[in-house]
Design a protein around this motif. Structure first.
Motif, short mmCIF file in Angstrom:
data_model
loop_
_atom_site.label_atom_id
_atom_site.label_comp_id
_atom_site.label_asym_id
_atom_site.label_seq_id
_atom_site.Cartn_x
_atom_site.Cartn_y
_atom_site.Cartn_z
N ASN A 1 0.84 -1.20 0.00
CA ASN A 1 0.00 0.00 0.00
C ASN A 1 0.88 1.26 0.00
O ASN A 1 2.09 1.17 -0.28
N ILE A 2 0.30 2.40 0.33
CA ILE A 2 1.04 3.66 0.26
C ILE A 2 2.23 3.68 1.22
O ILE A 2 3.20 4.44 1.03
N LEU A 3 2.18 2.81 2.23
CA LEU A 3 3.19 2.87 3.29
C LEU A 3 4.52 2.25 2.89
O LEU A 3 5.56 2.61 3.45
N ASP A 4 4.49 1.30 1.95
CA ASP A 4 5.75 0.68 1.51
C ASP A 4 6.06 0.98 0.05
O ASP A 4 7.01 0.44 -0.52
N ALA A 5 5.29 1.83 -0.59
CA ALA A 5 5.50 2.14 -2.01
C ALA A 5 6.81 2.91 -2.20
O ALA A 5 7.19 3.73 -1.38
N THR A 6 7.49 2.59 -3.30
CA THR A 6 8.70 3.33 -3.64
C THR A 6 8.33 4.56 -4.47
O THR A 6 7.27 4.60 -5.12
N PRO A 7 9.21 5.56 -4.50
CA PRO A 7 8.94 6.72 -5.35
C PRO A 7 8.71 6.32 -6.81
O PRO A 7 7.85 6.90 -7.48
N GLN A 8 9.42 5.32 -7.28
CA GLN A 8 9.25 4.89 -8.68
C GLN A 8 7.87 4.26 -8.90
O GLN A 8 7.21 4.52 -9.91
N GLN A 9 7.42 3.43 -7.96
CA GLN A 9 6.09 2.83 -8.09
C GLN A 9 5.01 3.92 -8.07
O GLN A 9 4.06 3.89 -8.85
N LEU A 10 5.19 4.88 -7.17
CA LEU A 10 4.20 5.96 -7.08
C LEU A 10 4.18 6.82 -8.34
O LEU A 10 3.12 7.19 -8.84
N ALA A 11 5.37 7.13 -8.83
CA ALA A 11 5.45 7.96 -10.04
C ALA A 11 4.79 7.25 -11.22
O ALA A 11 4.04 7.86 -12.00
N ALA A 12 5.07 5.95 -11.35
CA ALA A 12 4.48 5.19 -12.46
C ALA A 12 2.96 5.13 -12.32
O ALA A 12 2.23 5.32 -13.31
N CYS A 13 2.49 4.88 -11.12
CA CYS A 13 1.03 4.81 -10.90
C CYS A 13 0.38 6.16 -11.18
O CYS A 13 -0.69 6.23 -11.80
N MET A 14 1.01 7.24 -10.73
CA MET A 14 0.39 8.56 -10.92
C MET A 14 0.35 8.94 -12.40
O MET A 14 -0.59 9.60 -12.85
N ALA A 15 1.37 8.54 -13.14
CA ALA A 15 1.34 8.83 -14.58
C ALA A 15 0.15 8.12 -15.23
O ALA A 15 -0.55 8.68 -16.08
N THR A 16 -0.08 6.88 -14.82
CA THR A 16 -1.21 6.13 -15.38
C THR A 16 -2.54 6.69 -14.86
O THR A 16 -3.51 6.79 -15.62
N VAL A 17 -2.60 7.06 -13.59
CA VAL A 17 -3.81 7.68 -13.05
C VAL A 17 -4.16 8.93 -13.85
O VAL A 17 -5.32 9.14 -14.24
N ASN A 18 -3.16 9.75 -14.10
CA ASN A 18 -3.39 10.99 -14.86
C ASN A 18 -3.97 10.69 -16.24
O ASN A 18 -4.94 11.33 -16.69
N LYS A 19 -3.39 9.72 -16.90
CA LYS A 19 -3.81 9.35 -18.26
C LYS A 19 -5.24 8.80 -18.24
O LYS A 19 -6.11 9.23 -19.02
N VAL A 20 -5.49 7.84 -17.36
CA VAL A 20 -6.80 7.18 -17.35
C VAL A 20 -7.88 8.12 -16.81
O VAL A 20 -9.02 8.11 -17.30
N ALA A 21 -7.52 8.94 -15.82
CA ALA A 21 -8.52 9.88 -15.26
C ALA A 21 -9.02 10.83 -16.35
O ALA A 21 -10.23 11.10 -16.44
N ASN A 22 -8.12 11.32 -17.15
CA ASN A 22 -8.55 12.21 -18.24
C ASN A 22 -9.43 11.48 -19.24
O ASN A 22 -10.44 12.03 -19.72
N ALA A 23 -9.05 10.24 -19.56
CA ALA A 23 -9.86 9.46 -20.51
C ALA A 23 -11.23 9.16 -19.92
O ALA A 23 -12.26 9.26 -20.62
#
Ligand code: 5GP
Length: 139
Positions: free
Chosen positions: A54-76
């Motif tokens: 979950n958010i407590l053990d996520a790495t900066p890279q995992q979070l960055a990758a997820c947020m990029a996808t969230v941004n893309k899918v949220a707009n779609a």
């Protein structure tokens, strides 16, 4: 121990292809698929492909990758459902509302004055598939 990643969680099984999911988008680091108990039309989930509880053990890279996808899918999703906005939810640990222990972000298209539905009701798979196709078409 509550902070150990359990690779038998349902999203790990989806990532390994052991159980089906309705895919919306994927790249090298993330997968987005539909929630089977949707609380909004278009409710989908973004997860990292690598183990993370979950958010407590996520790495900066995992979070960055997820947020990029969230941004893309949220707009779609906003486009696909002509939504007025998006709610992004993330629950960590049982006390925080987490039920599946692989990091995930809920994307909810929202409309003015329309409440989010309560959790726990299975969706109609045919409707969910149509909704996935609507988001995919807007990507
Ligand atoms: P949490 O409360 O952990 O943030 O949310 C877990 C989400 O996973 C819930 O919204 C629930 O509907 C969804 N979910 C549970 N089991 C499955 C499943 O087998 N497939 C999919 N696609 N979603 C699931």
């Amino acid at each position: 121990m509550s902070d150990i990643y359990d690779d038998q969680n349902i999203f790990a099984k989806i990532l390994r292809g052991e159980i089906p999911s309705i895919k919306v988008f994927e790249d090298d680091e993330t997968l987005c698929f539909m929630d089977i108990m949707p609380r909004t039309e278009g409710h989908c989930l973004v997860i990292p492909k690598t183990p993370c509880r979950n958010i407590l053990d996520a790495t900066p890279q995992q979070l960055a990758a997820c947020m990029a996808t969230v941004n893309k899918v949220a707009n779609a999703a906003k486009t696909a459902f002509d939504a007025d906005g998006i709610s992004l939810f993330q629950f960590s640990e049982a006390a925080g509302g987490q039920e599946v222990f692989h990091l995930h972000f809920h994307i909810h298209p929202r409309h003015e004055g329309v409440a989010i539905r309560p959790p726990g009701t299975m969706g109609d798979m045919d409707v969910i598939k149509v909704n996935a196709a609507r988001i995919t078409a807007a990507l």
